[in-house]
Design an enzyme around this catalytic site. Sequence first.
Site, PDB file in Angstrom:
ATOM      1  N   SER A 118     -10.617  -2.979  11.665  1.00 46.16           N
ATOM      2  CA  SER A 118      -9.911  -3.948  10.792  1.00 46.16           C
ATOM      3  C   SER A 118     -10.889  -5.485  10.877  1.00 46.16           C
ATOM      4  O   SER A 118     -12.253  -5.284  10.551  1.00 46.16           O
ATOM      5  CB  SER A 118      -8.482  -4.231  10.960  1.00 46.16           C
ATOM      6  OG  SER A 118      -7.924  -4.858   9.857  1.00 46.16           O
ATOM      7  N   ASP A 172      -4.757   3.388   2.950  1.00 46.40           N
ATOM      8  CA  ASP A 172      -4.822   1.867   3.754  1.00 46.40           C
ATOM      9  C   ASP A 172      -4.385   0.852   2.652  1.00 46.40           C
ATOM     10  O   ASP A 172      -4.793   0.415   1.633  1.00 46.40           O
ATOM     11  CB  ASP A 172      -6.126   1.734   4.353  1.00 46.40           C
ATOM     12  CG  ASP A 172      -5.970   0.457   5.164  1.00 46.40           C
ATOM     13  OD1 ASP A 172      -5.252  -0.495   4.960  1.00 46.40           O
ATOM     14  OD2 ASP A 172      -6.830   0.456   6.074  1.00 46.40           O
ATOM     15  N   HIS A 203      -3.249   2.180   7.535  1.00 47.07           N
ATOM     16  CA  HIS A 203      -4.293   1.413   8.344  1.00 47.07           C
ATOM     17  C   HIS A 203      -3.919   1.583   9.769  1.00 47.07           C
ATOM     18  O   HIS A 203      -3.496   0.913  10.469  1.00 47.07           O
ATOM     19  CB  HIS A 203      -3.815  -0.167   8.133  1.00 47.07           C
ATOM     20  CG  HIS A 203      -4.885  -1.144   8.356  1.00 47.07           C
ATOM     21  ND1 HIS A 203      -6.032  -1.205   8.058  1.00 47.07           N
ATOM     22  CD2 HIS A 203      -4.801  -2.410   9.143  1.00 47.07           C
ATOM     23  CE1 HIS A 203      -6.777  -2.280   8.375  1.00 47.07           C
ATOM     24  NE2 HIS A 203      -5.944  -2.807   9.120  1.00 47.07           N
TER      25      HIS A 203
END
Length: 222
Positions: A118, A172, A203
């Site tokens: 991320s 996601d 995610h």
Amino acid sequence: MATQLDTIQIETAPNPSAAVIWMHGLGADGSDFVPIVRELDLSGCPAIRFVFPTAGTMPVTINGGYVMRAWYDIFTPDLVRREDEEGLRNSQAQIEELIAQEKARGIPAERIVLAGFSQGCAMTLQTGLRHPEKLAGLMCLSGYLPLAAKAAEERNAANQDTPIFMAHGRLDPVVVIERAEKSRELLKQLGYKVEWHEYPMQHSVCGEEVADIGRWLASVLA
């Protein structure tokens, strides 16, 4: 001078000859990906030192100014319409210090992988594309390329042929897959070698992805 980051370090065997510097996502810390090391099949690899840094804290705009661990501020849900360039560059300098630390301990840049999830993925690309020496690889999980408009101009030729592993969940909701796909396409247009994987997840990280990471690490560090 960037402040030295706190890190968790794990060596898979004594006298490591390779290193993986692995950055966490927004709101997490250095312990987040420590358990995954045990799950990786590293049988084809030399001794590796995994370095898991913890980002400092800052108010994060998209979370109502709540103070949390972050590599940089996030202003908008699409992540890129307005970007925290100062925060990105400050964290880049801190990650460069970690690379320098590994080199001082005898591991050359070409045996160092930058990895991240991320925001950590964004930092991997922010730092790795600009690093002045060839790195072993860039592992980019559930993230995107920040400051994309400046990448072509600021990148360093040293890492033009460095392998890039990109993995993303099709479901996601945080970093939508289209954002990652745009990053992948830009990297390919710039001539980078991108190995792309996508999984039926949100995610997060899944078992199939962990297996793919292990295979890729073995290929770039063997």
